[in-house]
Motif scaffolding. Structure first.
Motif, short mmCIF file in Angstrom:
data_model
loop_
_atom_site.label_atom_id
_atom_site.label_comp_id
_atom_site.label_asym_id
_atom_site.label_seq_id
_atom_site.Cartn_x
_atom_site.Cartn_y
_atom_site.Cartn_z
N GLY A 50 -104.82 -20.70 25.46
CA GLY A 50 -104.59 -19.54 26.31
C GLY A 50 -105.46 -19.54 27.56
N PRO A 51 -105.38 -20.59 28.38
CA PRO A 51 -106.20 -20.63 29.59
C PRO A 51 -105.83 -19.47 30.52
N SER A 52 -106.87 -18.80 31.07
CA SER A 52 -106.58 -17.60 31.87
C SER A 52 -107.28 -17.55 33.21
N GLY A 58 -119.05 -28.04 40.01
CA GLY A 58 -119.42 -29.40 40.41
C GLY A 58 -118.24 -30.13 41.00
N ASP A 59 -117.90 -31.28 40.42
CA ASP A 59 -116.76 -32.07 40.89
C ASP A 59 -115.49 -31.77 40.10
N GLY A 60 -115.46 -30.65 39.40
CA GLY A 60 -114.31 -30.35 38.57
C GLY A 60 -114.02 -28.87 38.50
N LEU A 61 -113.51 -28.45 37.35
CA LEU A 61 -113.08 -27.08 37.13
C LEU A 61 -113.61 -26.56 35.81
N LEU A 62 -113.98 -25.29 35.79
CA LEU A 62 -114.32 -24.60 34.55
C LEU A 62 -113.16 -23.68 34.22
N VAL A 63 -112.59 -23.84 33.03
CA VAL A 63 -111.42 -23.08 32.62
C VAL A 63 -111.80 -22.15 31.47
N THR A 64 -111.49 -20.86 31.63
CA THR A 64 -111.70 -19.91 30.53
C THR A 64 -110.46 -19.93 29.65
N VAL A 72 -113.75 -24.68 28.97
CA VAL A 72 -113.43 -26.11 29.02
C VAL A 72 -113.70 -26.62 30.43
N VAL A 73 -114.39 -27.75 30.54
CA VAL A 73 -114.64 -28.37 31.84
C VAL A 73 -113.65 -29.52 32.00
N LEU A 74 -112.96 -29.52 33.15
CA LEU A 74 -111.99 -30.56 33.47
C LEU A 74 -112.39 -31.26 34.76
N ASP A 75 -112.06 -32.55 34.86
CA ASP A 75 -112.15 -33.18 36.17
C ASP A 75 -110.89 -32.77 36.94
N LEU A 76 -110.78 -33.15 38.19
CA LEU A 76 -109.66 -32.69 39.01
C LEU A 76 -108.32 -33.35 38.67
N LYS A 77 -108.35 -34.30 37.72
CA LYS A 77 -107.09 -34.90 37.23
C LYS A 77 -106.68 -34.29 35.90
N GLY A 78 -107.48 -33.33 35.39
CA GLY A 78 -107.14 -32.65 34.15
C GLY A 78 -107.72 -33.26 32.90
N ARG A 79 -108.63 -34.20 33.05
CA ARG A 79 -109.27 -34.80 31.87
C ARG A 79 -110.47 -33.95 31.45
#
Length: 92
Positions: A50-52, A58-64, A72-79
Motif C-alpha cells: 500500500g505505497p502512499s 539521497g540518490d533515490g526515493l523513500l516510499v511510505t 522502503v528505499v528505492l533507487d531511481l530504477k525501482g530497485r
C-alpha cells in the motif's frame, strides 16, 4: 488538467525529481514514473504494501507503505536498496 495514465486504482504521493514525476498507486501496490513525451511505467511492485507517498532520499526515493507499516528505499530504477524499515507490534 491532463490525464497521464489510465487503469490506475488510487494514484497519490507525487514527487517531482530530475524532470520526472514519481507517484504511487496505492491500490495496485506500485511506484510509477512518468516523463514528458513518454508513457508512465511501473518501476516497483510489492503486494501488500500500500505505497502512499514518496520523497527524495539521497540518490533515490523513500516510499511510505501504509498497509505494511514500512518505509522502503528505492533507487531511481525501482530497485530496493537495503531492507525495508518495519514497524513492530509495539509501534517501534
Amino acid at each position: 488538467m491532463r490525464e497521464l495514465a489510465k487503469g490506475l486504482d488510487f494514484p497519490e504521493g507525487p514527487c517531482w525529481l530530475d524532470g520526472k514525476l514519481y507517484f504511487t498507486d496505492y491500490g495496485k501496490h506500485q511506484v510509477w514514473v512518468w516523463k514528458e513525451g513518454k508513457k508512465p511505467e511501473a518501476i516497483w511492485t510489492r503486494k501488500g504494501t500500500g505505497p502512499s507517498g514518496i520523497i527524495p532520499l539521497g540518490d533515490g526515493l523513500l516510499v511510505t507503505c501504509s498497509d505494511e507499516n514500512s518505509l522502503v528505499v528505492l533507487d531511481l530504477k525501482g530497485r530496493e536498496v537495503g531492507k525495508p524499515v518495519m514497524r513492530d507490534e509495539k509501534g517501534g
